[in-house]
Design an enzyme around this catalytic site. Structure first.
Site, PDB file in Angstrom:
ATOM      1  N   SER A 112       0.834  -1.211   0.000  1.00 33.18           N
ATOM      2  CA  SER A 112       0.000   0.000   0.000  1.00 33.18           C
ATOM      3  C   SER A 112       0.864   1.254   0.000  1.00 33.18           C
ATOM      4  CB  SER A 112      -0.880   0.061   1.246  1.00 33.18           C
ATOM      5  OG  SER A 112      -1.740  -1.022   1.300  1.00 33.18           O
ATOM      6  N   HIS A 133      -0.217  -1.582  -7.330  1.00 35.55           N
ATOM      7  CA  HIS A 133      -1.073  -1.272  -6.178  1.00 35.55           C
ATOM      8  C   HIS A 133      -2.539  -1.380  -6.582  1.00 35.55           C
ATOM      9  CE1 HIS A 133      -2.863   1.747  -3.188  1.00 35.55           C
ATOM     10  NE2 HIS A 133      -2.703   0.600  -2.591  1.00 35.55           N
ATOM     11  N   GLU A 145      -2.310   0.816  -9.745  1.00 37.88           N
ATOM     12  CA  GLU A 145      -1.180   1.713  -9.983  1.00 37.88           C
ATOM     13  C   GLU A 145       0.055   0.868 -10.280  1.00 37.88           C
ATOM     14  OE1 GLU A 145      -1.463   5.470  -7.209  1.00 37.88           O
ATOM     15  OE2 GLU A 145      -2.396   3.762  -6.219  1.00 37.88           O
ATOM     16  N   ASN A 184      -3.119   7.210  -2.961  1.00 41.02           N
ATOM     17  CA  ASN A 184      -3.131   7.451  -1.519  1.00 41.02           C
ATOM     18  C   ASN A 184      -2.614   8.838  -1.150  1.00 41.02           C
ATOM     19  OD1 ASN A 184      -4.438   5.417  -0.108  1.00 41.02           O
ATOM     20  ND2 ASN A 184      -2.740   3.989  -0.445  1.00 41.02           N
TER      21      ASN A 184
HETATM   22  N1  LIG Z   1      -6.514  -4.264   2.455  1.00 36.77           N
HETATM   23  C1  LIG Z   1      -6.444  -3.284   1.556  1.00 36.77           C
HETATM   24  O1  LIG Z   1      -7.379  -2.495   1.365  1.00 36.77           O
HETATM   25  C2  LIG Z   1      -5.208  -3.156   0.695  1.00 36.77           C
HETATM   26  C3  LIG Z   1      -5.274  -2.392  -0.474  1.00 36.77           C
HETATM   27  C4  LIG Z   1      -4.145  -2.302  -1.295  1.00 36.77           C
HETATM   28  C5  LIG Z   1      -2.971  -2.944  -0.925  1.00 36.77           C
HETATM   29  N2  LIG Z   1      -2.918  -3.666   0.235  1.00 36.77           N
HETATM   30  C6  LIG Z   1      -1.654  -4.346   0.567  1.00 36.77           C
HETATM   31  O2  LIG Z   1      -1.752  -5.706   0.168  1.00 36.77           O
HETATM   32  C7  LIG Z   1      -0.974  -6.513   1.045  1.00 36.77           C
HETATM   33  C8  LIG Z   1      -1.867  -7.573   1.671  1.00 36.77           C
HETATM   34  O3  LIG Z   1      -2.894  -6.931   2.390  1.00 36.77           O
HETATM   35  P1  LIG Z   1      -4.224  -7.702   2.831  1.00 36.77           P
HETATM   36  O4  LIG Z   1      -5.185  -6.659   3.214  1.00 36.77           O
HETATM   37  O5  LIG Z   1      -4.578  -8.719   1.811  1.00 36.77           O
HETATM   38  O6  LIG Z   1      -3.695  -8.438   4.149  1.00 36.77           O
HETATM   39  P2  LIG Z   1      -4.205  -9.817   4.785  1.00 36.77           P
HETATM   40  O7  LIG Z   1      -3.735  -9.784   6.199  1.00 36.77           O
HETATM   41  O8  LIG Z   1      -5.640 -10.047   4.503  1.00 36.77           O
HETATM   42  O9  LIG Z   1      -3.375 -10.904   3.974  1.00 36.77           O
HETATM   43  C9  LIG Z   1      -1.983 -11.070   4.113  1.00 36.77           C
HETATM   44  C10 LIG Z   1      -1.672 -12.543   3.953  1.00 36.77           C
HETATM   45  O10 LIG Z   1      -0.265 -12.721   3.947  1.00 36.77           O
HETATM   46  C11 LIG Z   1      -0.039 -14.005   4.520  1.00 36.77           C
HETATM   47  N3  LIG Z   1       1.376 -14.116   4.856  1.00 36.77           N
HETATM   48  C12 LIG Z   1       2.033 -13.602   5.912  1.00 36.77           C
HETATM   49  N4  LIG Z   1       3.340 -13.935   5.828  1.00 36.77           N
HETATM   50  C13 LIG Z   1       3.496 -14.676   4.695  1.00 36.77           C
HETATM   51  C14 LIG Z   1       4.595 -15.319   4.063  1.00 36.77           C
HETATM   52  N5  LIG Z   1       5.819 -15.260   4.585  1.00 36.77           N
HETATM   53  N6  LIG Z   1       4.372 -15.983   2.916  1.00 36.77           N
HETATM   54  C15 LIG Z   1       3.132 -16.037   2.391  1.00 36.77           C
HETATM   55  N7  LIG Z   1       2.056 -15.474   2.944  1.00 36.77           N
HETATM   56  C16 LIG Z   1       2.247 -14.789   4.083  1.00 36.77           C
HETATM   57  C17 LIG Z   1      -0.978 -14.067   5.714  1.00 36.77           C
HETATM   58  O11 LIG Z   1      -1.194 -15.383   6.147  1.00 36.77           O
HETATM   59  C18 LIG Z   1      -2.227 -13.416   5.110  1.00 36.77           C
HETATM   60  O12 LIG Z   1      -3.116 -14.380   4.566  1.00 36.77           O
HETATM   61  C19 LIG Z   1      -0.334  -5.561   2.057  1.00 36.77           C
HETATM   62  O13 LIG Z   1       0.951  -5.180   1.607  1.00 36.77           O
HETATM   63  C20 LIG Z   1      -1.297  -4.380   2.035  1.00 36.77           C
HETATM   64  O14 LIG Z   1      -0.682  -3.192   2.464  1.00 36.77           O
HETATM   65  C21 LIG Z   1      -4.017  -3.795   1.039  1.00 36.77           C
END
Ligand SMILES: NC(=O)c1ccc[n+]([C@@H]2O[C@H](COP(=O)([O-])OP(=O)(O)OC[C@H]3O[C@@H](n4cnc5c(N)ncnc54)[C@H](O)[C@@H]3O)[C@@H](O)[C@H]2O)c1
Length: 302
Positions: A112, A133, A145, A184
């Site tokens: 993010s 992104h 993005e 963002n």
């Molecule tokens: N939630 C949002 O609105 C959003 C929007 C854009 C970007 N993001 C970004 O996307 C990424 C994921 O966010 P999310 O909301 O899906 O989080 P989430 O917590 O739902 O999912 C993250 C996943 O990563 C897994 N994980 C942790 N360590 C790991 C490893 N070593 N190998 C493989 N898997 C592993 C966890 O088990 C979990 O299922 C982050 O970088 C976040 O900043 C999130």
């Protein structure tokens, strides 16, 4: 890429949705998560989304959960990482990923806000490093993005832009790896002012949101700010800026008002109170309202 092999690393909120979009577009998707239960439920969650959206449910058959990272990465043309927002974790993961992919495999992070250059600096081959992104939910919000680093090759940017356009997303090229990318930065410039208006007792939180939703928020989906500036005239925009900009919040630190909310445990919906109070019914209604709006927007796009 005609029918590409996509590897999605992380099957959480974003990862499973990203996998769904690639699979629905006809690509073969391997998905990996280090948390067994998350991986096991990934296909069920994708199928539920496809059903809910009225999309082709066969798409889920193109998604293969892999509990072994090397197996998920085998023959991948394109890898997108969506694990927790944790820099050392992402750095270590990409070092591992690079050991299992071809030299020409494109490596993308869905971070993010962490600079892509920080995440990817340890790669041996950095011309294939890129940020992508996505926005939540990935299957309803069109923007991706595409963030270029100083090392990213023009070919990597071009392939990534085309890959996302071809799966029905709206890719936007971010030419410099700046914190917050484009979306963002814009969003939080607005949030900073929104908090400041409440902090300075100009109005309450509900009024800030009501003003936006009943005015320029109505137009924003079809009229960007720079189109709007051209519409009213750059001369008028300049005149407005001369009067208003000196009075707009310009703090480079988070607002003390926001700091206090957090310190007081007013964490928003998860604690029942943030800028305003939230009953479970109100939370549910808001989530439904947003989802229905996004679904309707997608239907209008089609
Ligand atoms: N939630 C949002 O609105 C959003 C929007 C854009 C970007 N993001 C970004 O996307 C990424 C994921 O966010 P999310 O909301 O899906 O989080 P989430 O917590 O739902 O999912 C993250 C996943 O990563 C897994 N994980 C942790 N360590 C790991 C490893 N070593 N190998 C493989 N898997 C592993 C966890 O088990 C979990 O299922 C982050 O970088 C976040 O900043 C999130």
């Amino acid at each position: 890429m005609a029918r590409a092999r996509i590897a999605v690393i992380g099957a959480g909120l974003m990862g499973h949705g990203i996998a769904q979009v690639f699979a629905l577009a006809g690509h073969d998707v391997a998905i990996y998560d280090s948390f067994e239960q998350t991986l096991e439920t990934a296909k069920d969650r994708i199928l539920a989304n496809l059903k809910d959206l009225g999309d082709d449910q066969n798409a889920v058959n193109r998604v293969t959960p892999q509990s072994d990272l090397a197996a998920a990465l085998r023959d991948a043309d394109y890898v997108v990482e969506a694990v927790l927002e944790d820099l050392p974790l992402k750095q270590q993961l990409f070092a591992e990923i690079e050991r299992h992919v071809r030299p020409d495999t494109i490596l993308a992070s869905n971070t993010s806000v962490i600079p892509i250059t920080s995440i990817m600096q340890g790669l041996a081959k950095r011309d294939r490093a890129v940020g992508t992104h996505w926005w939540n939910p990935p299957f309803l919000v069109p923007l991706v993005e595409v963030i270029e680093t100083p090392w990213t090759s023009a070919a990597t940017v071009a392939v990534t832009m085309k890959l996302h356009a071809d799966i029905g997303k709206k890719p936007a090229h971010v030419k410099k790896d700046v914190p917050g990318f484009i979306g963002n930065r814009l969003q939080h410039a607005l949030w900073r002012e929104a908090v400041s208006l409440v902090e300075n007792d100009i109005c309450d939180a509900e009024t800030v949101d009501a003003v936006i939703k009943a005015s320029f928020g109505r137009r924003l989906a079809v009229l960007g700010p720079l189109e709007n500036a051209d519409l009213v005239g750059t001369d008028l925009t300049l005149a407005i800026h001369k009067i208003v900009l000196p009075h707009i919040e310009d703090s480079t630190a988070p607002s003390p008002y926001l700091e206090k909310l957090v310190a007081d445990g007013k964490l928003g919906m998860k604690s029942g109170q943030g800028f305003q109070t939230w009953t479970p019914e109100q939370q549910d209604a808001l989530r439904k309202r947003v989802l229905n709006h996004l679904k309707q927007a997608r239907a209008n796009d089609a």
